[in-house]
Design an enzyme around this catalytic site. Structure first.
Site, PDB file in Angstrom:
ATOM      1  N   TYR A 102      -1.652  -1.315  10.254  1.00  0.00           N
ATOM      2  CA  TYR A 102      -1.831  -1.443   8.809  1.00  0.00           C
ATOM      3  C   TYR A 102      -0.614  -0.948   8.030  1.00  0.00           C
ATOM      4  CZ  TYR A 102      -3.979  -1.423   4.217  1.00  0.00           C
ATOM      5  OH  TYR A 102      -4.245  -1.662   2.881  1.00  0.00           O
ATOM      6  N   SER A 152       0.838  -1.196   0.000  1.00  0.00           N
ATOM      7  CA  SER A 152       0.000   0.000   0.000  1.00  0.00           C
ATOM      8  C   SER A 152       0.873   1.246   0.000  1.00  0.00           C
ATOM      9  CB  SER A 152      -0.902   0.016   1.243  1.00  0.00           C
ATOM     10  OG  SER A 152      -1.585   1.249   1.376  1.00  0.00           O
TER      11      SER A 152
END
Length: 268
Positions: free
Chosen positions: A156, A142
């Site tokens: 995350y 990401s």
């Protein structure tokens, strides 16, 4: 050289980027191993891809939060005489709220799915790729792995940063063995991700130019891994954000992150 019809294993294949990978690879002549928890969705996708592209899609339901799942998946492949040419480690999700707001088993499952499972699957499937002189591994990371951490969804960005560094090292180790490894780093992508985390209303306030669709992300990822690109950030806007993050002093970057986190992170 790859097989006449390469076999691609995709985790988290029931929706979003995972399903988009399945559709795109099937259209390019791949057979598939579809892995996720939702058997009904996998079977529907497998039937659709067979009808549209003639792809043979093997459905292997699994919960990657189970530490035994990667070994069981590879054992099942071996029993069926299947050899994997492409591994797409896509399964993932977010844990909303601050770190202390969730019980430890919630975080333990998250780390198993986003760190341990993709690492173990790569470890188990890589030797066969090297032996055959061909393989592709895409670790779906990401943009969050390139920018300062934010308050909320605490693990995350950290997990995605790990996948980026892991992919870089794995790419260097295997570039002379016909195996390409790429960390694919999308930004905001239209999918079920934000519905699952309960942050759809928050992220829905972000401008549309910050968003990409899953099909575009996947096409960029496939082209990047074929080029032998160890890390690929999708979209011009996301690449600009990454570049600015690298140039911005840490103190200012963290202040900006703290301010912007309120716009798209659940903090309670």
């Amino acid at each position: 050289m790859p097989a006449l019809r390469p076999l691609s294993l995709i985790t988290g294949a029931s929706a979003g980027i995972g399903a988009a990978f399945a559709r795109e690879l099937a259209a390019r002549g791949h057979d598939l191993v579809l892995v996720a928890r939702r058997t009904d969705r996998l079977q529907a996708l497998a039937e659709d891809l067979h009808q549209r592209h003639g792809a043979q899609a093997h459905v292997l339901p699994a919960d990657l939060a189970d530490p035994t799942a990667p070994r069981q998946l590879v054992d099942a492949l071996q029993k069926q005489g299947l050899t994997v040419d492409w591994l797409v480690n896509n399964a993932g999700y977010g844990v909303p709220g601050t770190f202390d707001a969730s019980d430890w088993p919630v975080h333990a499952d998250f780390l198993q799915v986003l760190l341990n499972a993709p690492t173990e699957l790569a470890w188990r499937l890589l030797p066969g790729m090297r032996e055959r002189g061909y393989g592709r591994i895409v670790n779906v990371a990401s943009l969050a792995g390139h920018v300062p951490g934010s308050a909320g969804h605490t693990l995350y960005a950290a997990s995605k940063a790990y996948l980026i560094k892991f992919s870089q090292s794995l790419a260097l180790e295997n570039r002379h063995h016909g195996v390409h490894v790429c960390a694919l780093c999308p930004g905001f992508t239209w999918s079920e991700f934000h519905d699952v985390t309960g942050t759809r209303a928050l992220v829905g306030k972000l401008p549309r130019f910050m968003w990409q669709d899953a099909d575009t992300v996947v096409r960029e990822g496939i082209e990047a891994v074929e080029r032998g690109e160890p890390v690929h950030v999708t979209g011009r806007v996301n690449r600009a954000i990454k570049a600015l993050a690298k140039l911005t002093p840490d103190r200012l970057a963290l202040w900006l992150s703290a301010r912007e986190s309120r716009r798209y992170r659940q903090l309670d």
